[in-house]
Design a protein around this motif. Sequence first.
Motif, PDB file in Angstrom:
ATOM      1  N   ASP A   1      71.977  50.809  61.881  1.00  0.00           N
ATOM      2  CA  ASP A   1      70.898  50.736  62.873  1.00  0.00           C
ATOM      3  C   ASP A   1      70.493  52.124  63.337  1.00  0.00           C
ATOM      4  O   ASP A   1      69.268  52.412  63.501  1.00  0.00           O
ATOM      5  N   ALA A   2      71.463  52.993  63.510  1.00  0.00           N
ATOM      6  CA  ALA A   2      71.162  54.347  63.957  1.00  0.00           C
ATOM      7  C   ALA A   2      70.349  55.097  62.899  1.00  0.00           C
ATOM      8  O   ALA A   2      69.369  55.798  63.192  1.00  0.00           O
ATOM      9  N   GLU A   3      70.757  54.950  61.613  1.00  0.00           N
ATOM     10  CA  GLU A   3      70.033  55.639  60.532  1.00  0.00           C
ATOM     11  C   GLU A   3      68.606  55.096  60.374  1.00  0.00           C
ATOM     12  O   GLU A   3      67.649  55.844  60.119  1.00  0.00           O
ATOM     13  N   ARG A   4      68.496  53.778  60.533  1.00  0.00           N
ATOM     14  CA  ARG A   4      67.145  53.188  60.413  1.00  0.00           C
ATOM     15  C   ARG A   4      66.229  53.672  61.533  1.00  0.00           C
ATOM     16  O   ARG A   4      65.064  53.988  61.303  1.00  0.00           O
ATOM     17  N   SER A   5      66.719  53.701  62.746  1.00  0.00           N
ATOM     18  CA  SER A   5      65.921  54.177  63.868  1.00  0.00           C
ATOM     19  C   SER A   5      65.513  55.620  63.656  1.00  0.00           C
ATOM     20  O   SER A   5      64.355  56.016  63.903  1.00  0.00           O
ATOM     21  N   LYS A   6      66.446  56.405  63.159  1.00  0.00           N
ATOM     22  CA  LYS A   6      66.155  57.811  62.903  1.00  0.00           C
ATOM     23  C   LYS A   6      65.082  57.945  61.822  1.00  0.00           C
ATOM     24  O   LYS A   6      64.158  58.755  61.905  1.00  0.00           O
ATOM     25  N   SER A   7      65.210  57.108  60.777  1.00  0.00           N
ATOM     26  CA  SER A   7      64.243  57.160  59.675  1.00  0.00           C
ATOM     27  C   SER A   7      62.839  56.737  60.140  1.00  0.00           C
ATOM     28  O   SER A   7      61.824  57.323  59.748  1.00  0.00           O
ATOM     29  N   GLN A   8      62.762  55.725  61.017  1.00  0.00           N
ATOM     30  CA  GLN A   8      61.457  55.289  61.544  1.00  0.00           C
ATOM     31  C   GLN A   8      60.801  56.389  62.353  1.00  0.00           C
ATOM     32  O   GLN A   8      59.581  56.629  62.247  1.00  0.00           O
ATOM     33  N   GLN A   9      61.589  57.052  63.181  1.00  0.00           N
ATOM     34  CA  GLN A   9      61.028  58.112  64.005  1.00  0.00           C
ATOM     35  C   GLN A   9      60.523  59.259  63.144  1.00  0.00           C
ATOM     36  O   GLN A   9      59.464  59.857  63.410  1.00  0.00           O
ATOM     37  N   MET A  10      61.240  59.551  62.091  1.00  0.00           N
ATOM     38  CA  MET A  10      60.825  60.635  61.214  1.00  0.00           C
ATOM     39  C   MET A  10      59.525  60.262  60.472  1.00  0.00           C
ATOM     40  O   MET A  10      58.600  61.076  60.331  1.00  0.00           O
ATOM     41  N   ALA A  11      59.447  58.990  59.999  1.00  0.00           N
ATOM     42  CA  ALA A  11      58.232  58.545  59.286  1.00  0.00           C
ATOM     43  C   ALA A  11      57.036  58.544  60.215  1.00  0.00           C
ATOM     44  O   ALA A  11      55.926  58.973  59.851  1.00  0.00           O
ATOM     45  N   LEU A  12      57.251  58.097  61.478  1.00  0.00           N
ATOM     46  CA  LEU A  12      56.143  58.059  62.434  1.00  0.00           C
ATOM     47  C   LEU A  12      55.692  59.466  62.774  1.00  0.00           C
ATOM     48  O   LEU A  12      54.483  59.743  62.886  1.00  0.00           O
ATOM     49  N   ALA A  13      56.644  60.396  62.880  1.00  0.00           N
ATOM     50  CA  ALA A  13      56.300  61.787  63.179  1.00  0.00           C
ATOM     51  C   ALA A  13      55.519  62.408  62.035  1.00  0.00           C
ATOM     52  O   ALA A  13      54.530  63.135  62.239  1.00  0.00           O
ATOM     53  N   GLU A  14      55.933  62.117  60.797  1.00  0.00           N
ATOM     54  CA  GLU A  14      55.184  62.641  59.644  1.00  0.00           C
ATOM     55  C   GLU A  14      53.760  62.086  59.585  1.00  0.00           C
ATOM     56  O   GLU A  14      52.798  62.801  59.287  1.00  0.00           O
ATOM     57  N   ALA A  15      53.613  60.776  59.905  1.00  0.00           N
ATOM     58  CA  ALA A  15      52.273  60.161  59.878  1.00  0.00           C
ATOM     59  C   ALA A  15      51.386  60.765  60.944  1.00  0.00           C
ATOM     60  O   ALA A  15      50.199  61.040  60.712  1.00  0.00           O
ATOM     61  N   ARG A  16      51.974  60.996  62.113  1.00  0.00           N
ATOM     62  CA  ARG A  16      51.162  61.589  63.180  1.00  0.00           C
ATOM     63  C   ARG A  16      50.778  63.021  62.838  1.00  0.00           C
ATOM     64  O   ARG A  16      49.665  63.474  63.132  1.00  0.00           O
ATOM     65  N   GLU A  17      51.711  63.735  62.227  1.00  0.00           N
ATOM     66  CA  GLU A  17      51.401  65.110  61.828  1.00  0.00           C
ATOM     67  C   GLU A  17      50.283  65.124  60.767  1.00  0.00           C
ATOM     68  O   GLU A  17      49.364  65.946  60.795  1.00  0.00           O
ATOM     69  N   GLU A  18      50.351  64.183  59.828  1.00  0.00           N
ATOM     70  CA  GLU A  18      49.303  64.088  58.789  1.00  0.00           C
ATOM     71  C   GLU A  18      47.953  63.735  59.412  1.00  0.00           C
ATOM     72  O   GLU A  18      46.909  64.265  59.023  1.00  0.00           O
ATOM     73  N   LEU A  19      47.941  62.828  60.416  1.00  0.00           N
ATOM     74  CA  LEU A  19      46.687  62.453  61.094  1.00  0.00           C
ATOM     75  C   LEU A  19      46.115  63.644  61.824  1.00  0.00           C
ATOM     76  O   LEU A  19      44.891  63.886  61.777  1.00  0.00           O
ATOM     77  N   ALA A  20      46.953  64.422  62.496  1.00  0.00           N
ATOM     78  CA  ALA A  20      46.463  65.596  63.217  1.00  0.00           C
ATOM     79  C   ALA A  20      45.878  66.608  62.256  1.00  0.00           C
ATOM     80  O   ALA A  20      44.835  67.236  62.521  1.00  0.00           O
ATOM     81  N   SER A  21      46.522  66.770  61.100  1.00  0.00           N
ATOM     82  CA  SER A  21      46.007  67.698  60.100  1.00  0.00           C
ATOM     83  C   SER A  21      44.646  67.239  59.578  1.00  0.00           C
ATOM     84  O   SER A  21      43.718  68.039  59.386  1.00  0.00           O
ATOM     85  N   ALA A  22      44.520  65.920  59.348  1.00  0.00           N
ATOM     86  CA  ALA A  22      43.234  65.394  58.842  1.00  0.00           C
ATOM     87  C   ALA A  22      42.130  65.583  59.864  1.00  0.00           C
ATOM     88  O   ALA A  22      40.989  65.964  59.529  1.00  0.00           O
ATOM     89  N   LYS A  23      42.420  65.345  61.128  1.00  0.00           N
ATOM     90  CA  LYS A  23      41.405  65.524  62.172  1.00  0.00           C
ATOM     91  C   LYS A  23      40.986  66.979  62.262  1.00  0.00           C
ATOM     92  O   LYS A  23      39.804  67.291  62.432  1.00  0.00           O
ATOM     93  N   SER A  24      41.932  67.847  62.168  1.00  0.00           N
ATOM     94  CA  SER A  24      41.627  69.275  62.236  1.00  0.00           C
ATOM     95  C   SER A  24      40.735  69.685  61.078  1.00  0.00           C
ATOM     96  O   SER A  24      39.774  70.460  61.231  1.00  0.00           O
ATOM     97  N   THR A  25      41.031  69.139  59.890  1.00  0.00           N
ATOM     98  CA  THR A  25      40.199  69.464  58.713  1.00  0.00           C
ATOM     99  C   THR A  25      38.775  68.949  58.882  1.00  0.00           C
ATOM    100  O   THR A  25      37.793  69.640  58.559  1.00  0.00           O
ATOM    101  N   VAL A  26      38.640  67.743  59.364  1.00  0.00           N
ATOM    102  CA  VAL A  26      37.293  67.164  59.571  1.00  0.00           C
ATOM    103  C   VAL A  26      36.505  67.993  60.574  1.00  0.00           C
ATOM    104  O   VAL A  26      35.316  68.292  60.361  1.00  0.00           O
ATOM    105  N   GLN A  27      37.149  68.379  61.683  1.00  0.00           N
ATOM    106  CA  GLN A  27      36.436  69.179  62.684  1.00  0.00           C
ATOM    107  C   GLN A  27      36.004  70.528  62.114  1.00  0.00           C
ATOM    108  O   GLN A  27      34.899  70.997  62.358  1.00  0.00           O
ATOM    109  N   ARG A  28      36.913  71.125  61.329  1.00  0.00           N
ATOM    110  CA  ARG A  28      36.573  72.426  60.755  1.00  0.00           C
ATOM    111  C   ARG A  28      35.405  72.312  59.774  1.00  0.00           C
ATOM    112  O   ARG A  28      34.476  73.132  59.774  1.00  0.00           O
ATOM    113  N   LEU A  29      35.412  71.271  58.935  1.00  0.00           N
ATOM    114  CA  LEU A  29      34.321  71.080  57.964  1.00  0.00           C
ATOM    115  C   LEU A  29      33.001  70.773  58.662  1.00  0.00           C
ATOM    116  O   LEU A  29      31.928  71.239  58.242  1.00  0.00           O
ATOM    117  N   GLN A  30      33.076  69.977  59.724  1.00  0.00           N
ATOM    118  CA  GLN A  30      31.855  69.668  60.471  1.00  0.00           C
ATOM    119  C   GLN A  30      31.265  70.915  61.100  1.00  0.00           C
ATOM    120  O   GLN A  30      30.048  71.105  61.092  1.00  0.00           O
TER     121      GLN A  30
END
Length: 657
Positions: free
Chosen positions: A306-335
Amino acid sequence: MASLHHGAGFAAPAPRSLAMRRRLQVFVAVFGLGLLLGLGLDFMRSAVYTASAKLQIIPAPGLVAGAASSAATLTPVAPALQLEGEILRSRALVQQAVEQLSAQGLIKAGADDPVLAVQQLLSVRPVADSQLLQLQAQSPDAALVAPLVNTLVEVYRRAQSESGSLASNEKLDAAREEIRVIEARLADKRHAAESYRQQNHIVSSERDESQALARLKGLNTSLQQATDRQAVSEGKVQALEQAVARGARLPQARDNPTVAGLEARLSQAREDWRGMERQYTPQYLDMDPGARALKARIANLEQQLDAERSKSQQMALAEAREELASAKSTVQRLQQQLSGDRQEVQSASQQLGAYQVMQAEVHGLEQLLQTARQKLLALESSERARRPQLLVLEPAVTPAAPSSPAYWRDAGLVLAGALLLGFLAVWFVEFFNRSEAAAPVTTTVVIPPAMMGLPGQAGMPPQAVLPAAPERALLAGAPPRELQAGEVGQLLAAATPEHKPVLAALLCGLTVDELLALQLQHVDAKRGQLQVPGADARRLPLAAPLRAAWALNAGGAAELPLLQHASGRALQADEVHMIVAATAHDAQLDGADALTAEMLRHSYIAFLVRQGLRFSELGQLVGRLSSEALNALAPLAPASERRGIEDIEALLPALRD
C-alpha cells in the motif's frame, strides 16, 4: 280609188329594216372606233428589249458577316445575296458603267440624271432554289441592254476585287496594330511586376517559398501540436486525480519493479497461508509459531505494498501535472510568438497577393498576344481566300426580238374587245329603244285607179298614212337637253340679281311647283340648308344665290315667299318659264329658244348621276323619279362602283360661291 284593210303583218317589214340599219350603223361605228383606237394604242407602244446574265457570287468572308449573323438561324445565304444584289445596283457602280457606255456612245447625255435612269432599267433577283443572281436590263434600245449588263458585271468584279484587297489590308494593319499595343502593355506590366518583386524582396509567387509565410505556417503547426498535448495532459491529470480519489490502482504501478516484487511475495505468502488452512484447523494455526509468523509476514507485505502504491500514484500525478504545465507554457509561448509575427505575415501575404495579381495580368496579356499573333498569321495565310469571287455563268447577249409587248397577241385581244364592245353598244341602244308591243292596227292604203286597172290619172304616187304610234312614242320619250358646266356658268353670269335665285333653285333639282312653294321659313342659314316643301320634302345644301335672296327679306314674316318680285308679289309659273327663256337669250346659248326649266333640273340630275350616285339615293336630292326617267338616266352613270350622298358634290360648281 279603192281601199284595202290589212293587219300589222303588212307593215312589219319596214320597222324591222329600219331597226336593223340602226343596229348595223351602231355596231360598225363602235367596232371601227374601238378597233382603230385599240390597234393605235397597241402598235404605238415602244418595244422593250431584255438582256440578262446569271452570276454566281461568293462574297468575301467577313464583309457580310454582319448580315449573315443576323439571320444565321434562318438562311445564311439569302442576306449575302441580297447585299451583293444591292451592291450591283448601287449608284457608284452604275455611274462607272454609265461613264464607260457614254464614252462608247451607247448612252446620250440628257437633261435628266442618266445614272438614275439606268438604275430604273436594271433589276437583280436571286434564282429560285440556287445561290445564283440574275442581273437583268430592260430598255427600248436593243443595242444598250447587253453592253449595259456586261459592263456593270465587269465594274462590279473590279470594284469587289479592290474592295477585297482594301479590306484585307485594313484587317492586316488592324491585326498588327493590335499586336503592337498588346506587346507595349505586356512590357509595362512585366516591368511593374519585377520592380514590385525586388522592392518587397519576393523570391517567388508561390506561397510556400515565402520565409514569413513558411514561418507562420510552422508556428501554426507547432501551436496546434502544443494545444493537442495540453489537452492530453489535462485529461491525464484529471484521470489520475479521479483514480487517486477513488483509491483505484493506476496503470503506471505495473511499471514499478518494487510494487511488482511486493505483489509477487504477497501473492506467494497468501498461497502458503491458504495451503496451511486446508491442512490445519484454525485453533492449531493460532498456536503454531510458523503459522503466526506467516500471517504476520502477509500483513507486513500488505502494508509495504500500500505504501509503494501510494508513492507511485503521487509520482505519476506529479509527472502528469509537470507535463501539463510544460504544455501550457509552450502554448503561451507559441501564441505570443504568433501574435508578434502576424502583422509581418499579413503584410507579406498582401504583397504576395498583389504580386500574384500582377503575374496573372502578365499571363493574360501573354495569352492575348499569342492569340493576336495566330490571328495575324491566319490573315496573312488566307489573304487570297478572303477576296470576293465572281463567276459569270451566262453573259448577256444582244436580243434579236423585243421581249414585250406582244403586239399581235394584243391585237387579237383588241379585235375581240372591239367585237364585244360593238355588240354591247347595239344591245345598249336597243335596250333604251324598245317600245311596248302595239296592238294590230288597220292601215288604209289608197291605191290609184291606174294601179287597179281603173281609169284615172297615170303616174300618181300611192298615198300612205303617218308613221305608226310606237315610233312617235319613242321620239317623244327622248331625255331633255343637258347643259354643260360652261353653259351653266354663262347662264348665271347673264342673269340679273333678281332672276339668279330662280335659276339657282332649278339648278338644285327643284320643280317649278316646289320653287313657287318656297318660303323664308324653309331656309336654315345657320346649317346652310334648304328645306324643300311638298310631297317630296327633302333637305338640300343652300346655294349662294338662294342665301342672298333670303338675306334680302330675312326680317319679314316666315310665311313670305322666298322668291318674289321687288314689289313683294309672288312669282307665277309662267313667269318662271319667262325668266328661263329670257336669261337663255341674254346668255346667247345655243338652242336658247328651246331651253326650259325642266332642262335646268335635268342638268342637275345628270350632274349627280355622272358622279356615280346610287339611283336608290337619287330621290333624296331631286325627289321621286319614274322608272322610265331612271332608265333614260342609266347611260349617264359611270362604270365604276356606285357612291353614297356623303361621297359626292351635292351642288353644281357654279352655285358653291
